[in-house]
Design a protein around this motif. Structure first.
Motif, PDB file in Angstrom:
ATOM      1  N   GLU A 193      50.905  63.775 -12.076  1.00  0.00           N
ATOM      2  CA  GLU A 193      51.465  62.988 -13.168  1.00  0.00           C
ATOM      3  C   GLU A 193      50.792  63.457 -14.450  1.00  0.00           C
ATOM      4  O   GLU A 193      49.564  63.521 -14.515  1.00  0.00           O
ATOM      5  CB  GLU A 193      51.209  61.500 -12.965  1.00  0.00           C
ATOM      6  N   GLU A 194      51.572  63.793 -15.449  1.00  0.00           N
ATOM      7  CA  GLU A 194      51.017  64.204 -16.736  1.00  0.00           C
ATOM      8  C   GLU A 194      51.411  63.179 -17.790  1.00  0.00           C
ATOM      9  O   GLU A 194      52.582  62.850 -17.927  1.00  0.00           O
ATOM     10  CB  GLU A 194      51.516  65.594 -17.118  1.00  0.00           C
ATOM     11  N   VAL A 195      50.394  62.696 -18.494  1.00  0.00           N
ATOM     12  CA  VAL A 195      50.616  61.667 -19.492  1.00  0.00           C
ATOM     13  C   VAL A 195      49.951  62.093 -20.794  1.00  0.00           C
ATOM     14  O   VAL A 195      48.748  62.345 -20.809  1.00  0.00           O
ATOM     15  CB  VAL A 195      50.009  60.329 -19.028  1.00  0.00           C
ATOM     16  N   PRO A 196      50.709  62.195 -21.912  1.00  0.00           N
ATOM     17  CA  PRO A 196      50.068  62.521 -23.198  1.00  0.00           C
ATOM     18  C   PRO A 196      49.126  61.400 -23.598  1.00  0.00           C
ATOM     19  O   PRO A 196      49.435  60.240 -23.416  1.00  0.00           O
ATOM     20  CB  PRO A 196      51.230  62.636 -24.187  1.00  0.00           C
TER      21      PRO A 196
ATOM     22  N   VAL B  61      46.493  63.713 -13.460  1.00  0.00           N
ATOM     23  CA  VAL B  61      45.968  63.071 -12.270  1.00  0.00           C
ATOM     24  C   VAL B  61      46.751  63.591 -11.070  1.00  0.00           C
ATOM     25  O   VAL B  61      47.972  63.508 -11.045  1.00  0.00           O
ATOM     26  CB  VAL B  61      46.104  61.534 -12.353  1.00  0.00           C
ATOM     27  N   PRO B  62      46.060  64.145 -10.049  1.00  0.00           N
ATOM     28  CA  PRO B  62      46.766  64.557  -8.840  1.00  0.00           C
ATOM     29  C   PRO B  62      47.044  63.344  -7.954  1.00  0.00           C
ATOM     30  O   PRO B  62      46.261  62.392  -7.931  1.00  0.00           O
ATOM     31  CB  PRO B  62      45.791  65.520  -8.169  1.00  0.00           C
ATOM     32  N   TYR B  63      48.155  63.371  -7.253  1.00  0.00           N
ATOM     33  CA  TYR B  63      48.532  62.280  -6.356  1.00  0.00           C
ATOM     34  C   TYR B  63      48.913  62.834  -4.993  1.00  0.00           C
ATOM     35  O   TYR B  63      49.456  63.937  -4.896  1.00  0.00           O
ATOM     36  CB  TYR B  63      49.737  61.509  -6.915  1.00  0.00           C
ATOM     37  N   ARG B  64      48.647  62.046  -3.965  1.00  0.00           N
ATOM     38  CA  ARG B  64      49.150  62.301  -2.610  1.00  0.00           C
ATOM     39  C   ARG B  64      50.173  61.206  -2.355  1.00  0.00           C
ATOM     40  O   ARG B  64      49.822  60.030  -2.289  1.00  0.00           O
ATOM     41  CB  ARG B  64      48.036  62.231  -1.589  1.00  0.00           C
ATOM     42  N   ILE B  65      51.421  61.612  -2.239  1.00  0.00           N
ATOM     43  CA  ILE B  65      52.508  60.661  -2.039  1.00  0.00           C
ATOM     44  C   ILE B  65      53.068  60.880  -0.641  1.00  0.00           C
ATOM     45  O   ILE B  65      53.535  61.977  -0.322  1.00  0.00           O
ATOM     46  CB  ILE B  65      53.597  60.850  -3.113  1.00  0.00           C
ATOM     47  N   THR B  66      53.003  59.853   0.191  1.00  0.00           N
ATOM     48  CA  THR B  66      53.482  59.942   1.566  1.00  0.00           C
ATOM     49  C   THR B  66      54.833  59.252   1.682  1.00  0.00           C
ATOM     50  O   THR B  66      54.991  58.118   1.219  1.00  0.00           O
ATOM     51  CB  THR B  66      52.474  59.290   2.533  1.00  0.00           C
ATOM     52  N   VAL B  67      55.799  59.945   2.289  1.00  0.00           N
ATOM     53  CA  VAL B  67      57.152  59.407   2.507  1.00  0.00           C
ATOM     54  C   VAL B  67      57.522  59.642   3.971  1.00  0.00           C
ATOM     55  O   VAL B  67      56.863  60.379   4.688  1.00  0.00           O
ATOM     56  CB  VAL B  67      58.196  60.071   1.574  1.00  0.00           C
TER      57      VAL B  67
ATOM     58  N   THR C  81      41.301  62.388  -8.379  1.00  0.00           N
ATOM     59  CA  THR C  81      40.423  62.391  -9.539  1.00  0.00           C
ATOM     60  C   THR C  81      41.127  63.020 -10.722  1.00  0.00           C
ATOM     61  O   THR C  81      41.674  64.116 -10.608  1.00  0.00           O
ATOM     62  CB  THR C  81      39.139  63.176  -9.231  1.00  0.00           C
ATOM     63  N   GLY C  82      41.124  62.368 -11.860  1.00  0.00           N
ATOM     64  CA  GLY C  82      41.818  62.850 -13.041  1.00  0.00           C
ATOM     65  C   GLY C  82      41.030  63.874 -13.828  1.00  0.00           C
ATOM     66  O   GLY C  82      39.838  64.075 -13.607  1.00  0.00           O
ATOM     67  N   ALA C  83      41.735  64.538 -14.742  1.00  0.00           N
ATOM     68  CA  ALA C  83      41.120  65.531 -15.623  1.00  0.00           C
ATOM     69  C   ALA C  83      41.868  65.510 -16.949  1.00  0.00           C
ATOM     70  O   ALA C  83      42.960  64.971 -17.051  1.00  0.00           O
ATOM     71  CB  ALA C  83      41.186  66.915 -15.005  1.00  0.00           C
ATOM     72  N   GLU C  84      41.257  66.127 -17.948  1.00  0.00           N
ATOM     73  CA  GLU C  84      41.889  66.192 -19.260  1.00  0.00           C
ATOM     74  C   GLU C  84      41.886  67.644 -19.717  1.00  0.00           C
ATOM     75  O   GLU C  84      40.922  68.369 -19.508  1.00  0.00           O
ATOM     76  CB  GLU C  84      41.094  65.325 -20.238  1.00  0.00           C
TER      77      GLU C  84
ATOM     78  N   ARG D  43      57.260  56.413 -15.137  1.00  0.00           N
ATOM     79  CA  ARG D  43      56.265  57.367 -14.641  1.00  0.00           C
ATOM     80  C   ARG D  43      56.958  58.470 -13.849  1.00  0.00           C
ATOM     81  O   ARG D  43      57.841  58.205 -13.033  1.00  0.00           O
ATOM     82  CB  ARG D  43      55.246  56.653 -13.760  1.00  0.00           C
ATOM     83  N   LEU D  44      56.514  59.716 -14.090  1.00  0.00           N
ATOM     84  CA  LEU D  44      57.090  60.873 -13.414  1.00  0.00           C
ATOM     85  C   LEU D  44      56.000  61.632 -12.665  1.00  0.00           C
ATOM     86  O   LEU D  44      54.936  61.898 -13.210  1.00  0.00           O
ATOM     87  CB  LEU D  44      57.745  61.809 -14.433  1.00  0.00           C
ATOM     88  N   PHE D  45      56.308  61.992 -11.412  1.00  0.00           N
ATOM     89  CA  PHE D  45      55.390  62.734 -10.572  1.00  0.00           C
ATOM     90  C   PHE D  45      56.047  64.064 -10.204  1.00  0.00           C
ATOM     91  O   PHE D  45      57.033  64.080  -9.463  1.00  0.00           O
ATOM     92  CB  PHE D  45      55.055  61.950  -9.297  1.00  0.00           C
ATOM     93  N   ARG D  46      55.532  65.155 -10.744  1.00  0.00           N
ATOM     94  CA  ARG D  46      56.062  66.490 -10.453  1.00  0.00           C
ATOM     95  C   ARG D  46      55.530  66.944  -9.107  1.00  0.00           C
ATOM     96  O   ARG D  46      54.326  66.984  -8.875  1.00  0.00           O
ATOM     97  CB  ARG D  46      55.640  67.467 -11.549  1.00  0.00           C
TER      98      ARG D  46
END
Length: 112
Positions: A108-111, A57-63, A43-46, A85-88
């Protein structure tokens, strides 16, 4: 655990300190390798930044799993790139008891 569908090709990057020639340092990102991943958005936030509003936006990235200390194992001080796109990466944990997969909690942070 159901087997994740690793259908996104992400580039694992690590920050390097590079001398700037004037006695200081700048930062640059170096590529460590490519990982296939499953990317699920939360779920995103501002929130207000210094000069802009940031949508986060938080992400769960599975590798695929990798042993501790392996160059292919993501760490919280790294990031994953999908084109522009960059995911910290904030945290990494084993996704299952056999450690066959890892879950990277990323943001991911997007202006806007």
């Amino acid at each position: 655990m159901t087997v994740p569908v690793l259908n996104r090709r992400l580039v694992l990057e690590e920050m390097q300190r590079v001398p700037d020639g004037a006695g200081g340092f700048t930062t640059a990102w170096s590529v460590l390798g490519t990982l296939w991943a499953s990317v699920v958005a939360g779920t995103g936030a501002e929130r207000a930044g210094e000069f802009v509003t940031l949508s986060t936006v938080p992400y769960r990235i599975t590798v695929r799993g990798a042993p501790m200390g392996a160059a292919s194992r993501p760490r919280p001080d790294q990031r994953l790139r999908d084109g522009a796109r960059l995911f910290r990466i904030l945290a990494v944990t084993e996704a299952d008891a056999r450690a066959a997969y890892l879950t990277c909690f990323a943001r991911e942070e997007v202006p806007s």
